[in-house]
Design an enzyme around this catalytic site. Structure first.
Site, short mmCIF file in Angstrom:
data_model
loop_
_atom_site.label_atom_id
_atom_site.label_comp_id
_atom_site.label_asym_id
_atom_site.label_seq_id
_atom_site.Cartn_x
_atom_site.Cartn_y
_atom_site.Cartn_z
N GLU A 298 -2.56 1.22 -1.67
CA GLU A 298 -2.66 0.21 -0.62
C GLU A 298 -4.00 -0.42 -0.41
OE1 GLU A 298 0.39 -0.83 0.90
OE2 GLU A 298 1.08 0.65 -0.21
N TRP A 301 -4.20 -2.98 -2.99
CA TRP A 301 -3.54 -4.28 -2.77
C TRP A 301 -4.61 -5.21 -2.00
CZ3 TRP A 301 0.83 -6.64 -3.99
CH2 TRP A 301 2.01 -5.77 -4.19
N TRP A 330 12.81 -26.28 4.12
CA TRP A 330 12.71 -25.53 5.27
C TRP A 330 13.27 -26.09 6.53
CZ3 TRP A 330 11.13 -21.21 3.47
CH2 TRP A 330 9.85 -21.24 2.58
N ASN A 365 3.23 -2.05 8.75
CA ASN A 365 3.28 -2.83 7.73
C ASN A 365 5.04 -3.10 7.25
OD1 ASN A 365 2.51 -3.98 5.03
ND2 ASN A 365 3.53 -2.18 4.18
N TRP A 383 6.86 -20.53 5.75
CA TRP A 383 6.13 -19.15 6.02
C TRP A 383 4.85 -19.57 6.55
CZ3 TRP A 383 1.52 -19.50 3.14
CH2 TRP A 383 1.50 -20.52 2.23
N TRP A 406 2.52 -12.78 3.45
CA TRP A 406 3.75 -13.90 3.80
C TRP A 406 4.07 -14.36 2.49
CZ3 TRP A 406 6.40 -15.13 7.78
CH2 TRP A 406 6.17 -14.45 9.14
P1 FAD Z 1 -2.62 1.54 5.80
O1 FAD Z 1 -1.24 1.74 5.21
O2 FAD Z 1 -3.29 2.99 6.26
O3 FAD Z 1 -3.42 1.26 4.44
C1 FAD Z 1 -4.70 1.42 4.38
C2 FAD Z 1 -5.52 0.07 4.21
O4 FAD Z 1 -5.02 -0.59 3.06
C3 FAD Z 1 -5.08 -0.83 5.17
O5 FAD Z 1 -5.79 -1.06 6.61
C4 FAD Z 1 -5.48 -2.39 4.68
O6 FAD Z 1 -6.66 -2.87 4.69
C5 FAD Z 1 -4.82 -2.03 3.22
N1 FAD Z 1 -3.28 -2.45 3.03
C6 FAD Z 1 -2.40 -1.64 3.40
N2 FAD Z 1 -1.06 -2.33 3.12
C7 FAD Z 1 -1.65 -3.58 2.49
C8 FAD Z 1 -1.10 -4.60 2.22
N3 FAD Z 1 0.24 -4.62 1.93
N4 FAD Z 1 -1.87 -5.49 1.71
C9 FAD Z 1 -3.03 -5.88 1.53
N5 FAD Z 1 -3.73 -4.75 2.23
C10 FAD Z 1 -3.04 -3.43 2.70
N6 FAD Z 1 -3.24 -6.44 6.56
C11 FAD Z 1 -4.64 -6.81 6.87
O7 FAD Z 1 -5.44 -6.23 6.87
N7 FAD Z 1 -4.39 -8.30 7.67
C12 FAD Z 1 -3.52 -8.93 7.59
O8 FAD Z 1 -3.71 -10.13 8.36
C13 FAD Z 1 -2.03 -8.58 7.33
N8 FAD Z 1 -1.20 -9.41 7.42
C14 FAD Z 1 0.00 -9.02 6.67
C15 FAD Z 1 1.19 -10.05 6.93
C16 FAD Z 1 2.23 -9.57 6.22
C17 FAD Z 1 3.63 -10.49 6.36
C18 FAD Z 1 2.41 -8.20 5.61
C19 FAD Z 1 3.75 -8.18 4.87
C20 FAD Z 1 1.34 -7.40 5.47
C21 FAD Z 1 0.25 -8.03 5.91
N9 FAD Z 1 -1.07 -7.13 6.02
C22 FAD Z 1 -2.20 -7.38 6.57
C23 FAD Z 1 -0.85 -5.69 5.28
C24 FAD Z 1 -0.50 -4.46 5.85
O9 FAD Z 1 0.68 -4.55 6.70
C25 FAD Z 1 -1.51 -3.91 7.01
O10 FAD Z 1 -2.76 -4.05 6.17
C26 FAD Z 1 -1.50 -2.64 7.46
O11 FAD Z 1 -0.18 -2.51 8.08
C27 FAD Z 1 -2.51 -1.91 8.19
O12 FAD Z 1 -2.29 -0.65 8.70
P2 FAD Z 1 -3.03 0.61 8.18
O13 FAD Z 1 -4.44 0.22 8.43
O14 FAD Z 1 -2.31 1.87 9.10
O15 FAD Z 1 -2.70 0.60 6.80
#
Ligand code: FAD
Length: 499
Positions: A298, A301, A330, A365, A383, A406
């Site tokens: 993650e 990612w 859209w 997420n 979107w 997105w």
């Molecule tokens: P954990 O699951 O603990 O993951 C650890 C870290 O990994 C996160 O803090 C984050 O920095 C990174 N990470 C995790 N999943 C993703 C992912 N899919 N993409 C990129 N990085 C990720 N994340 C943001 O930080 N900012 C946003 O504006 C954002 N917008 C999102 C919009 C959509 C539509 C989607 C589907 C995902 C988005 N995410 C975003 C990714 C992800 O949802 C969040 O990073 C995550 O939910 C944060 O929770 P956590 O810190 O507990 O993550």
């Protein structure tokens, strides 16, 4: 290592540390380089309210930044670095602000960490040119990602467009270089001139001026380093191993909740990986699908989306990665958009998630994927409307990950789910909130609905007694319409190209 005792450049003038999305004193590359220069240091943070507004930055994130800056000011004071807080409307004024600062305080070199969105890159080019014209040094370091953008490329020296091969290449490189976080808490001794000029402001202004923005409360998120590091450590020690099983269930506290800190740089991705590897060193073995490896993925990612943003300017400019999706027709239904924003779509899992976002500025997420899919496929809504709303609400709003998420959900991005695969919000709800625990937490009106109807309450015979809307769309119909719209867009695009 005592970096302060190893000056590497001329000690004439002062150094300016320009803080942006790197609000921390430990493991901050720009700060470490400024210290290594041997110059006395002045730090600055430049608030840009109009730019934030144009970038749809949330009031919660700015509140978090303000609280964090307050702490950083004290931490920098302790190592004799005064922090100035300045305000410009937008990025266009920043070059003059920096060059004026340089003249005012005899600054000969500016240190900062690179940002990857297009507007930020253009701002930095303008600042660098202005500094060079005045014979000042500009030192911009890679710091936001673990591996610098542009360093993980295919054999053809191109950016990867699919995540898994990118992740494998990323891991190979990460392991071969043995990347580790650096930390610095050494005392820096400023020159007497620096003290004369700024000592008064350091002593008098122990608090920073409020940032001028429509802020929203961020107190749910402590800003002190001990709380942030404790959260990271606790996650690595007690949750990382079960992450794979728990991360998709919003009623379970199974993810790290570190994203707000990563977004503003109160925590670095390097610090996350160092803590993970120290606690669970086996986590980096490729193809080992343990929880810790999935969490590491993650974080990768985040790297992937930031590297993509750096490589493709159009991602910063509201344009889809898949060019054919420009042609998607859209639907414009402002009532539906409002219902989605306010958590009143009649789909409980979507509504619970959107209400959590409104109330806290954070969303799980799995729910980000479900709500984004709902907006783009079940409502066939552009979107970019959802991307903007998320940025306006999210405390962890970050252009690269938000845009990436997105475009993934809308099937317009690089590694997007195919357009014909559409999330069914009801089955997603049954799978990831099986007892409706999360739904009931955020939609108290549904407390009395029996478990078997909690995911689709309008099917319950007692629904009339509940103050909750009917579904605003028919999922089956909208799924077909969405698939057809994407298909038409693709056919149209392909024939335009052939003509
Ligand atoms: P954990 O699951 O603990 O993951 C650890 C870290 O990994 C996160 O803090 C984050 O920095 C990174 N990470 C995790 N999943 C993703 C992912 N899919 N993409 C990129 N990085 C990720 N994340 C943001 O930080 N900012 C946003 O504006 C954002 N917008 C999102 C919009 C959509 C539509 C989607 C589907 C995902 C988005 N995410 C975003 C990714 C992800 O949802 C969040 O990073 C995550 O939910 C944060 O929770 P956590 O810190 O507990 O993550």
């Amino acid at each position: 290592m005592n970096l302060a005792s190893q000056p590497t450049t001329s000690t004439i003038g002062h150094a300016l540390l320009w803080l942006r999305a790197d609000l921390r004193v430990t493991d901050n590359t720009a700060l470490n380089r400024a210290i290594a220069s041997g110059l006395s240091i002045i730090a600055v943070y430049i608030a840009t309210p109009m730019q934030w507004y144009q970038h749809h930055t949330s009031g919660r994130q700015i509140d978090l930044i303000e609280r964090r800056l307050q702490l950083i000011k004290q931490q920098l004071n302790e190592i004799n670095i005064p922090l100035l807080i300045l305000e410009c409307d937008d990025f266009s004024v920043v070059p003059d602000t920096i060059t004026n600062l340089c003249q005012q305080y005899q600054i000969s070199a500016v240190y900062c960490n690179r940002q990857h969105p297009w507007n930020e890159k253009q701002r930095d080019i303008a600042v660098e040119q202005a500094l060079i014209a005045q014979d000042k040094q500009w030192h911009c370091s890679d710091d936001y990602c673990v591996l610098p953008p542009g360093s993980v490329l295919t054999k053809q020296q191109e950016m990867y467009k699919v995540f898994t091969p990118y992740r494998n290449a990323w891991l190979t490189q990460f392991l071969s270089h043995n990347y580790q976080p650096v930390t610095n808490t050494d005392k820096v001794v400023p020159s007497p001139q620096c003290l004369d000029l700024l000592h008064e402001s350091m002593a008098a202004n122990s608090t920073i001026p409020p940032l001028n923005y429509a802020k929203q409360d961020s107190v749910l998120w402590p800003v002190d380093d001990s709380a942030i590091q404790q959260r990271l450590q606790m996650f690595c020690e007690t949750k990382a191993e079960d992450y794979q099983q728990q991360r998709d269930f919003p009623a379970i506290d199974g993810t790290s909740c570190l994203s707000p800190y990563l977004a503003i740089g109160a925590l670095s991705a390097r610090q996350c990986l160092a803590a993970l590897m120290q606690t669970l060193p086996q986590c980096v073995e490729i193809n080992k699908e343990n929880g810790a490896f999935v969490w590491l993925s993650e974080v990768i990612w985040r790297e992937f989306y930031n590297h993509l943003l750096n490589s493709y300017d159009r991602l910063s400019k509201h344009q889809p990665f898949q060019l054919y999706t420009h042609n998607v027709q859209w639907l414009e239904n402002s009532d539906h958009v409002r219902a989605w924003q306010q958590g009143k779509t009649g789909f409980p899992i979507v509504d619970a998630a959107m209400r959590q976002l409104l109330a806290t500025g954070w969303m799980h997420n799995r729910l980000r994927m479900i709500t984004a899919s709902f907006l783009t496929k079940d409502m066939l809504c552009d979107w970019r409307i959802g991307e903007r709303w998320f940025m306006q609400q999210l405390i962890d709003g970050e252009l690269a990950s938000n845009n990436g998420g997105w475009q993934w959900a809308a099937s317009t991005g690089t590694d997007a789910q195919p357009y014909f695969r559409v999330f069914n919000p009801t089955t997603q709800s049954e799978r990831f909130d099986p007892n409706g625990e999360f739904i009931r937490q955020w939609i108290p009106e549904l407390k009395s609905v029996p478990d078997q109807y909690i995911h689709a309450p309008s099917l319950w015979s007692g629904f009339d007694s509940v103050d909750y809307p009917l579904p605003i769309v028919d999922h089956k119909q909208m799924r077909l319409l969405a698939i057809d719209s994407y298909k038409q867009a693709k056919v149209g695009y392909d024939s335009q190209r052939e003509a």
